[in-house]
Design an enzyme around this catalytic site. Structure first.
Site, PDB file in Angstrom:
ATOM      1  N   HIS A  49       0.804  -1.229   0.000  1.00 45.20           N
ATOM      2  CA  HIS A  49       0.000   0.000   0.000  1.00 45.20           C
ATOM      3  C   HIS A  49       0.837   1.279   0.000  1.00 45.20           C
ATOM      4  O   HIS A  49       0.434   2.284  -0.552  1.00 45.20           O
ATOM      5  CB  HIS A  49      -0.997   0.008   1.169  1.00 45.20           C
ATOM      6  N   ASP A  50       1.996   1.250   0.626  1.00 44.86           N
ATOM      7  CA  ASP A  50       2.828   2.458   0.729  1.00 44.86           C
ATOM      8  C   ASP A  50       4.069   2.426  -0.157  1.00 44.86           C
ATOM      9  O   ASP A  50       5.019   3.174   0.080  1.00 44.86           O
ATOM     10  CB  ASP A  50       3.258   2.680   2.185  1.00 44.86           C
ATOM     11  N   LYS A  53       6.019   5.514  -1.232  1.00 44.95           N
ATOM     12  CA  LYS A  53       6.885   6.268  -0.316  1.00 44.95           C
ATOM     13  C   LYS A  53       8.350   6.209  -0.727  1.00 44.95           C
ATOM     14  O   LYS A  53       9.135   7.044  -0.295  1.00 44.95           O
ATOM     15  CB  LYS A  53       6.731   5.764   1.115  1.00 44.95           C
ATOM     16  N   HIS A  78       2.421   9.998  -2.466  1.00 44.06           N
ATOM     17  CA  HIS A  78       2.813   8.585  -2.474  1.00 44.06           C
ATOM     18  C   HIS A  78       1.688   7.678  -2.941  1.00 44.06           C
ATOM     19  O   HIS A  78       1.950   6.620  -3.507  1.00 44.06           O
ATOM     20  CB  HIS A  78       3.348   8.140  -1.105  1.00 44.06           C
ATOM     21  N   HIS A 104      -6.071   3.842  -0.464  1.00 39.78           N
ATOM     22  CA  HIS A 104      -6.062   3.595   0.983  1.00 39.78           C
ATOM     23  C   HIS A 104      -6.062   4.863   1.834  1.00 39.78           C
ATOM     24  O   HIS A 104      -6.226   4.787   3.051  1.00 39.78           O
ATOM     25  CB  HIS A 104      -4.910   2.656   1.381  1.00 39.78           C
ATOM     26  N   HIS A 105      -5.943   6.043   1.216  1.00 38.19           N
ATOM     27  CA  HIS A 105      -6.068   7.304   1.960  1.00 38.19           C
ATOM     28  C   HIS A 105      -7.345   8.074   1.598  1.00 38.19           C
ATOM     29  O   HIS A 105      -7.517   9.214   2.031  1.00 38.19           O
ATOM     30  CB  HIS A 105      -4.839   8.191   1.749  1.00 38.19           C
ATOM     31  N   ASP A 133      -4.445  -0.134   8.004  1.00 38.79           N
ATOM     32  CA  ASP A 133      -3.255   0.720   8.024  1.00 38.79           C
ATOM     33  C   ASP A 133      -3.320   1.765   9.131  1.00 38.79           C
ATOM     34  O   ASP A 133      -2.358   1.951   9.880  1.00 38.79           O
ATOM     35  CB  ASP A 133      -3.087   1.391   6.659  1.00 38.79           C
TER      36      ASP A 133
END
Length: 192
Positions: A49-50, A53, A78, A104-105, A133
């Protein structure tokens, strides 16, 4: 898992974070009634998911204090960057991971990023990973904060029902609290 670990390594988080996110996501996917193939796919894809970054400068990614508005705008990129990186593959796993990275954000009330999606317009994998998360981020130490008590993290999820998070998924996460705590303890950080 290896791909997800790359991003976590740069942001001074451990592989335990992505293991917990994967396991929490699995609990929610099963509770929601997704088929076994989708549950397995989510567990495999959510650790990435990240991944975006890796494109964020270290000075911002690992800043010990509060980010400026400008720095936070950079951090927010990201999600799109992760989507773009993972989306170049035609493999189903990477297509799902790309969707999760992008969504996811997002927030259930439409105030998230990058696309301000709302409610069920946010794909289910993104809505599930968001809860996993955030819960894990709250209950883990980070360069800019100490870990929250687990009950305080559950309370925040309840307080954010229908705002940040899908209310049905929050209820399911709470209903599986014992299993969540078992995973938290099984994959606990060494330094907590």
């Amino acid at each position: 898992f290896t791909m997800g670990s790359i991003a976590e390594f740069r942001s001074k988080e451990t592989g335990e974070h992505i293991k917990r996110v994967a396991k929490y996501s699995r609990i929610l996917a099963a509770a929601y009634g997704l088929c076994e193939d989708d549950i397995d796919m989510l567990e495999l894809a959510s650790p990435m998911h990240d991944i975006g970054k890796i494109a964020i400068p270290d000075a911002i990614l690992n800043k010990p204090g509060k980010l400026t508005d400008e720095e936070f705008d950079i951090i927010k990129t990201h999600a799109q960057k992760g989507h773009d990186m993972l989306g170049i593959s035609n493999r189903p796993l990477f297509k799902v991971a790309s969707q999760i990275a992008l969504t996811h954000h997002e927030k259930y009330d439409g105030t998230g990023y990058p696309n301000k999606l709302q409610g069920e317009n946010i794909p289910i994998f993104g809505r599930i990973t968001a809860i996993a998360d955030v819960f894990d981020a709250l209950t883990s130490s980070r360069p800019y904060k100490k870990a929250w008590e687990i009950d305080d993290a559950f309370k925040l999820l309840i307080d954010e029902k229908g705002k940040h998070f899908d209310p049905i998924l929050v209820d399911m996460f709470i209903q599986n609290k014992e299993e969540v705590i078992t995973i938290f303890n099984r994959f606990k950080e060494e330094d907590l």
